[in-house]
Write an enzyme that holds these catalytic residues in place. Structure first.
Site, PDB file in Angstrom:
ATOM      1  N   CYS A   1      37.937  42.799  45.601  1.00 16.88           N
ATOM      2  CA  CYS A   1      37.203  42.027  44.584  1.00 16.88           C
ATOM      3  C   CYS A   1      36.556  40.797  45.205  1.00 16.88           C
ATOM      4  O   CYS A   1      35.336  40.692  45.271  1.00 16.88           O
ATOM      5  CB  CYS A   1      38.155  41.561  43.481  1.00 16.88           C
ATOM      6  SG  CYS A   1      39.022  42.866  42.663  1.00 16.88           S
TER       7      CYS A   1
HETATM    8  N1  SAJ Z   1      43.481  33.886  48.968  1.00 19.10           N
HETATM    9  C1  SAJ Z   1      43.535  32.734  49.727  1.00 19.10           C
HETATM   10  N2  SAJ Z   1      43.812  31.549  49.113  1.00 19.10           N
HETATM   11  C2  SAJ Z   1      44.035  31.482  47.758  1.00 19.10           C
HETATM   12  C3  SAJ Z   1      43.974  32.661  47.005  1.00 19.10           C
HETATM   13  C4  SAJ Z   1      43.703  33.864  47.620  1.00 19.10           C
HETATM   14  O1  SAJ Z   1      43.325  32.772  50.939  1.00 19.10           O
HETATM   15  O2  SAJ Z   1      44.292  30.388  47.254  1.00 19.10           O
HETATM   16  C5  SAJ Z   1      43.164  35.156  49.616  1.00 19.10           C
HETATM   17  C6  SAJ Z   1      44.238  36.196  49.450  1.00 19.10           C
HETATM   18  O3  SAJ Z   1      45.190  36.092  50.489  1.00 19.10           O
HETATM   19  C7  SAJ Z   1      43.448  37.489  49.513  1.00 19.10           C
HETATM   20  C8  SAJ Z   1      42.112  37.120  48.896  1.00 19.10           C
HETATM   21  O4  SAJ Z   1      42.010  35.698  48.992  1.00 19.10           O
HETATM   22  O5  SAJ Z   1      43.264  37.889  50.853  1.00 19.10           O
HETATM   23  C9  SAJ Z   1      41.973  37.555  47.442  1.00 19.10           C
HETATM   24  O6  SAJ Z   1      43.130  37.128  46.804  1.00 19.10           O
HETATM   25  P1  SAJ Z   1      43.253  37.067  45.171  1.00 19.10           P
HETATM   26  O7  SAJ Z   1      44.482  36.275  44.877  1.00 19.10           O
HETATM   27  O8  SAJ Z   1      41.996  36.643  44.582  1.00 19.10           O
HETATM   28  O9  SAJ Z   1      43.642  38.543  44.764  1.00 19.10           O
HETATM   29  P2  SAJ Z   1      42.786  39.802  44.423  1.00 19.10           P
HETATM   30  O10 SAJ Z   1      41.817  40.167  45.474  1.00 19.10           O
HETATM   31  O11 SAJ Z   1      43.792  40.815  44.042  1.00 19.10           O
HETATM   32  O12 SAJ Z   1      41.920  39.350  43.153  1.00 19.10           O
HETATM   33  C10 SAJ Z   1      42.250  39.857  41.898  1.00 19.10           C
HETATM   34  C11 SAJ Z   1      41.071  39.550  40.991  1.00 19.10           C
HETATM   35  N3  SAJ Z   1      41.246  40.280  39.763  1.00 19.10           N
HETATM   36  C12 SAJ Z   1      40.179  40.865  39.200  1.00 19.10           C
HETATM   37  O13 SAJ Z   1      39.063  40.814  39.677  1.00 19.10           O
HETATM   38  C13 SAJ Z   1      40.430  41.600  37.930  1.00 19.10           C
HETATM   39  C14 SAJ Z   1      41.000  38.064  40.706  1.00 19.10           C
HETATM   40  O14 SAJ Z   1      40.042  37.819  39.663  1.00 19.10           O
HETATM   41  C15 SAJ Z   1      42.336  37.543  40.233  1.00 19.10           C
HETATM   42  O15 SAJ Z   1      42.238  36.158  39.971  1.00 19.10           O
HETATM   43  C16 SAJ Z   1      43.340  37.789  41.352  1.00 19.10           C
HETATM   44  O16 SAJ Z   1      43.460  39.222  41.460  1.00 19.10           O
HETATM   45  C17 SAJ Z   1      44.698  37.200  41.018  1.00 19.10           C
HETATM   46  O17 SAJ Z   1      44.712  36.073  40.460  1.00 19.10           O
HETATM   47  O18 SAJ Z   1      45.692  37.841  41.374  1.00 19.10           O
END
Ligand code: SAJ
Length: 445
Positions: free
Chosen positions: A273
């Site tokens: 995403c």
């Molecule tokens: N990450 C960081 N720092 C942060 C947060 C994330 O480096 O503060 C990295 C993570 O390690 C990962 C990437 O970014 O590699 C994405 O992480 P994510 O927490 O955004 O997780 P995703 O990719 O599973 O995103 C999904 C998305 N859900 C949908 O699109 C329906 C996102 O909108 C959600 O907010 C996220 O899950 C969530 O909160 O778990």
């Protein structure tokens, strides 16, 4: 007018719901509708998935197999690869992937393939809803003309809407029913009917004035994350330069009860995403002569993090009078985020590739990921596959540097601190007490 017919079928639950794509979005969705009493037909191109569902076996972590079995026992659910059954559906919801091409342009092939199947079997009286994340305009510029080509007229013969998926795999707190569903129709009738449909499976539906608003809403949500993660990564570099503990700063900022939301630095961003969705928005904006600088800058910072981490490893080894070349480097955690097995776009892949390209002998331990493979077209190192190494004392102590790329909960970090000589921690996995006791040289983002 088909609006009333569809509203009646939804109200008395005689509507048949079709879902194209039984992945982490489509499967929970169709099971929710079936559990609420609707007949559901799941459409898959993958026979193995269709067969598994028809046997009551769920392959999606958030969908218990017993729920699938319940839907089979009540004869509400069937999965099929026969797309001609689309004509049996009153509602068709498209939940297919929207990846990026290597050129970072949208890959619309799955949406177009679904649109063509619907075109083939569409009949009057159906509501089509797109849930796949895509650029604003897809629903009315791409799908609507495909259906009108067949002589169908919007509002008279079919309804059409967009509703962004907000599934967060593995999140025990937010499930289908308690995640507000945004819905935007191509026209008022479509919004009204799609809103009534989703009200059967979610507590709160948030209708908006158009499909484009709903498409843009989803991209705003995930672009917000990508940009703020980019800011956290840049702040980590600033704190590093000023010799200030990044994580202590973020923790302190997060005490602000309003107007702040903590994001954390890391080795880059992975998943299907966050690294992708902002490019759908910037691609569309460019078509209209607007260059989104924030998205470009966030991409530069986030995609530059693996190289920054490789630089930290180089400097940490250098302080030990060692070169990257010839060093044995252990990567702890390769999945794209904590406690999952998903490798898509994982930044650990880039970290490994960069270190290998500099002559390091890289190994990894990640109990969630048995094997790591590389896309040869995009590797600068040797690109050979790697296999999960057993987490032994020897594995840790024989490494010249341990790099924590993903902070899985199942790792004994105390042991790492006792046995490693050099540790680069990109996820703040090593808490203060461990760091104080450790003899290892510890470098943090
Ligand atoms: N990450 C960081 N720092 C942060 C947060 C994330 O480096 O503060 C990295 C993570 O390690 C990962 C990437 O970014 O590699 C994405 O992480 P994510 O927490 O955004 O997780 P995703 O990719 O599973 O995103 C999904 C998305 N859900 C949908 O699109 C329906 C996102 O909108 C959600 O907010 C996220 O899950 C969530 O909160 O778990």
């Amino acid at each position: 007018m088909i609006k009333e017919q569809l509203k009646q079928k939804i109200s008395d639950k005689t509507a048949c719901i079709g879902v194209i794509g039984l992945g982490y979005v489509g499967l929970p969705l169709i099971v929710e509708f079936c559990l609420k009493g609707f007949k559901g037909i799941g459409f898959e191109v993958d026979t193995k998935k269709a067969d598994a569902i028809n046997k009551g076996d769920s392959y999606i972590v958030d969908v218990p197999s017993e729920n699938v079995q319940k839907c089979l026992d009540s004869e509400k659910l069937e999965a099929t690869t026969d797309f001609s059954k689309l004509s049996d559906c009153d509602v068709i919801i498209i939940c297919v992937p929207t990846p990026l091409r290597k050129t970072k342009d949208p890959d619309m092939s799955y949406i177009l393939a679904s649109g063509r199947e619907i075109q083939k079997y569409m009949r009057k009286g159906q509501l089509v809803i797109l849930e796949s994340t895509t650029y604003p305009g897809t629903t009315d510029e791409v799908l609507q003309p495909m259906f009108e080509e067949k002589g169908f007229k919007l509002d008279e013969d079919f309804l059409l809407a967009f509703s962004p998926e907000r599934v967060d795999p593995g999140n025990p707190q937010f499930l289908t029913h308690n995640i507000t569903k945004v819905v935007g129709g191509v026209g008022k009738d479509s919004t009204e009917v799609a809103t009534e449909l989703y009200a059967n499976i979610v507590n709160t539906v948030h209708p908006v004035s158009s499909a484009r608003v709903a498409e843009a809403c989803k991209l705003w949500e995930n672009t917000f994350r990508a940009i703020n993660i980019g800011m956290a990564n840049e702040m980590a570099k600033v704190c590093n330069a000023l010799n200030i503990d990044t994580w202590e700063v973020v923790r302190a900022a997060a005490t602000k009860p309003f107007g702040f939301m903590p994001f954390y630095p890391g080795p880059g961003i992975g998943g299907h995403c966050i690294p992708l969705d902002p490019h759908y928005l910037s691609w569309k904006a460019r078509q209209h002569g607007f260059d989104s600088q924030f998205i470009t800058l966030a991409e530069q910072i986030n995609s530059g993090m693996p190289k920054y981490v490789a630089g930290l490893v180089r400097d940490a080894l250098n302080d030990q009078q060692k070169s990257v070349k010839g060093s044995k480097i252990l990567i702890l955690g390769v999945a794209y985020k904590k406690d999952i097995d998903d490798m898509r776009e994982s930044p650990a892949l880039s970290v490994i590739d960069l270190l290998r390209s500099r002559g390091a002998n890289v190994v990894y331990h990640d109990a969630f990921v048995p094997e790591v493979t590389f896309d040869h077209a995009y590797t600068i190192g040797d690109g050979e596959p790697l296999y999960n190494q057993e987490f032994t004392d020897e594995l840790i102590s024989s490494s010249d540097c341990v790099v924590i790329c993903t902070e899985h909960s199942d790792v004994d970090y105390k042991r790492v601190c006792e046995l490693a000589s050099v540790i680069v921690d990109t996820r703040n996995a090593l808490k203060e007490d461990l760091r104080e006791e450790s003899k290892a040289k510890i470098v943090r983002l």
